[in-house]
Design a protein around this motif. Sequence first.
Motif, short mmCIF file in Angstrom:
data_model
loop_
_atom_site.label_atom_id
_atom_site.label_comp_id
_atom_site.label_asym_id
_atom_site.label_seq_id
_atom_site.Cartn_x
_atom_site.Cartn_y
_atom_site.Cartn_z
N GLY A 148 0.88 -0.71 -0.23
CA GLY A 148 -0.51 0.31 0.34
C GLY A 148 0.31 1.19 0.11
N THR A 149 1.89 1.24 0.84
CA THR A 149 2.28 2.96 0.74
C THR A 149 4.57 2.44 -0.02
OG1 THR A 149 1.96 2.86 3.54
CG2 THR A 149 3.98 4.24 2.44
N TYR A 150 4.94 1.33 0.09
CA TYR A 150 5.85 1.60 -1.11
C TYR A 150 5.53 1.07 -2.53
CZ TYR A 150 10.69 -0.55 -3.19
OH TYR A 150 11.20 -0.67 -3.87
N LEU A 151 4.80 0.41 -2.58
CA LEU A 151 4.67 -0.02 -4.09
C LEU A 151 3.54 1.08 -4.55
CD1 LEU A 151 4.66 -3.77 -4.89
CD2 LEU A 151 6.62 -2.05 -5.62
N GLY A 152 2.03 0.93 -3.94
CA GLY A 152 0.89 2.45 -3.84
C GLY A 152 1.64 3.44 -4.24
N ILE A 153 2.17 3.96 -3.47
CA ILE A 153 2.49 5.44 -3.55
C ILE A 153 3.36 5.87 -4.52
CG2 ILE A 153 3.58 7.56 -2.56
CD1 ILE A 153 1.96 6.63 0.01
N TRP A 154 4.11 4.35 -4.76
CA TRP A 154 5.70 4.96 -6.14
C TRP A 154 4.35 4.76 -7.37
CZ3 TRP A 154 10.08 0.76 -6.79
CH2 TRP A 154 11.18 1.24 -7.85
N LEU A 155 3.67 4.15 -7.35
CA LEU A 155 2.64 3.73 -8.73
C LEU A 155 2.51 5.06 -9.01
CD1 LEU A 155 2.00 -0.41 -8.26
CD2 LEU A 155 3.25 0.59 -10.68
N GLN A 156 1.45 5.85 -7.68
CA GLN A 156 0.97 7.06 -7.48
C GLN A 156 1.56 7.62 -8.18
OE1 GLN A 156 0.26 9.29 -4.38
NE2 GLN A 156 -2.14 10.04 -4.66
N GLN A 157 2.97 8.18 -7.66
CA GLN A 157 3.65 9.02 -8.24
C GLN A 157 3.64 8.90 -9.83
OE1 GLN A 157 4.35 11.56 -5.52
NE2 GLN A 157 2.78 10.73 -5.94
N THR A 158 4.30 7.60 -9.87
CA THR A 158 4.60 7.53 -11.75
C THR A 158 3.42 8.00 -12.44
OG1 THR A 158 5.56 5.69 -11.19
CG2 THR A 158 4.59 5.97 -13.51
N ALA A 159 1.56 7.63 -11.80
CA ALA A 159 1.37 7.68 -13.23
C ALA A 159 1.14 9.25 -13.07
CB ALA A 159 -0.67 7.51 -12.51
N LEU A 160 0.72 10.61 -11.92
CA LEU A 160 1.09 11.84 -11.90
C LEU A 160 1.81 12.22 -12.76
CD1 LEU A 160 0.45 11.77 -7.68
CD2 LEU A 160 -1.03 12.33 -9.84
N LYS A 161 3.19 11.35 -13.19
CA LYS A 161 3.75 11.85 -13.77
C LYS A 161 4.31 11.54 -15.49
CE LYS A 161 8.81 13.30 -14.97
NZ LYS A 161 9.61 14.22 -13.95
N PHE A 162 3.02 10.87 -15.75
CA PHE A 162 3.46 10.14 -17.23
C PHE A 162 1.68 10.41 -17.39
CE2 PHE A 162 6.94 8.03 -15.45
CZ PHE A 162 8.27 8.86 -16.68
N THR A 163 1.11 10.85 -17.05
CA THR A 163 -0.34 11.16 -17.05
C THR A 163 -1.33 12.55 -16.46
OG1 THR A 163 -2.68 9.68 -17.71
CG2 THR A 163 -2.13 9.95 -16.29
N ALA A 164 -2.78 12.81 -17.34
CA ALA A 164 -2.84 13.79 -15.69
C ALA A 164 -4.14 13.39 -15.10
CB ALA A 164 -4.21 14.03 -17.28
N ALA A 165 -3.30 14.60 -14.02
CA ALA A 165 -3.99 14.84 -12.66
C ALA A 165 -4.98 13.54 -12.40
CB ALA A 165 -4.47 15.69 -12.05
N GLY A 166 -6.66 14.12 -13.93
CA GLY A 166 -8.04 14.04 -13.56
C GLY A 166 -7.91 12.06 -14.20
N ILE A 167 -7.66 12.21 -14.65
CA ILE A 167 -6.89 10.89 -15.09
C ILE A 167 -5.95 9.34 -14.40
CG2 ILE A 167 -6.35 9.02 -16.97
CD1 ILE A 167 -6.55 11.14 -19.24
N ALA A 168 -5.90 9.48 -13.60
CA ALA A 168 -5.05 9.29 -12.34
C ALA A 168 -5.48 9.36 -11.55
CB ALA A 168 -3.68 10.07 -11.95
N GLN A 169 -6.01 10.10 -10.89
CA GLN A 169 -6.85 9.60 -9.36
C GLN A 169 -8.48 9.34 -9.89
OE1 GLN A 169 -6.03 10.51 -6.84
NE2 GLN A 169 -7.19 11.83 -5.98
N THR A 170 -8.70 9.28 -11.11
CA THR A 170 -9.87 8.16 -11.47
C THR A 170 -9.05 6.69 -11.49
OG1 THR A 170 -10.95 9.92 -13.21
CG2 THR A 170 -11.73 7.45 -13.24
N LEU A 171 -8.47 6.15 -11.77
CA LEU A 171 -7.97 5.38 -11.60
C LEU A 171 -7.75 4.73 -10.72
CD1 LEU A 171 -5.83 5.36 -15.22
CD2 LEU A 171 -8.47 4.15 -14.75
N ASN A 172 -7.17 6.09 -9.77
CA ASN A 172 -6.39 5.23 -8.23
C ASN A 172 -8.02 5.38 -8.08
OD1 ASN A 172 -3.92 6.05 -8.05
ND2 ASN A 172 -3.78 7.73 -8.34
#
Length: 300
Positions: free
Chosen positions: A237-261
């Motif tokens: 949840g923290t190590y992989l989850g937040i790392w992947l969340q930051q990857t999403a926020l880096k490579f796609t729009a914030a709205g799309i990242a939040q939607t899929l998260n």
Amino acid sequence: MIFTQFTGEIAALFAALFWAIASVIYARVGTQISPLGLNLIKGGIAIALLLLTIALQSGGELPEFTPWVFGLLPLSGIIGIGIGDTAFFTTLNCLGPRRALLLETLAPPLTALIAFIFLGERLSLTAWGGIFLTVLGIAWVITERAAEMVGMPLRLTRGLIFGSIAALSQSTGAILSHLALTQSGISPLWSTLLRIVGGVAVLVLALPTQRLSPAALLKPLQSRRVLGIIILATFFGTYLGIWLQQTALKFTAAGIAQTLNSTSPLFVLPIAIAMGDRVSWRAILGALVAIVGVAMLFLG
């Protein structure tokens, strides 16, 4: 090709899956340790894992980033992790993992609202319809009176309050991270570390207000079972989850990242069924309505 083209989207979906797994695991120890204590412990474990990863990946070499990025990411962690995760763990104790995750789907419409106020982003009628459906789906499920876990009392009002705080904090933290990641060359791995350091720092400062001594904080860890559960949930949840969340926020729009998260409820429902938890058709339909609403919000 598909992984290169949709790096952010795929990362966000895996983050949602890992958060769903971790939330179910955390709920098993939530009554044995305070939300603030649990948040602090898993933050410390995650920092150790991230430092190890950085040392193996780059030999510990510091990246180049401007002072404003160095300040923005810890602030994102203070809001999103320090405040948001602590509120979310409290919500878990009050409502259980399925309802807590469904309440977290408030984060995408809140992100859109914050973006509208501070960034001037305007929403279409389709997007506002998505907000309505999201809130409707969430309300439909969390007001269900069926017990989610044996022996867990349902404290609806307290859960709603802390769940809303968690969603608002997650939205604000995501926007701050998105700004830092897209306006600089910092990697998602380093942004994850800086975010968690900020979150842990504010938790350490908050310890005196909770009257938690180091001995009382670490006492639950004397149980190997509890320690193993926390390490496992932190890894996902923290190590992989937040790392992947930051990857999403880096490579796609914030709205799309939040939607899929926010699709964690779709993953937690089959997990709950596999664990023997009864999931009603109302819960399934409510989850689908909420996710459709979230999708409408950003498709609009």
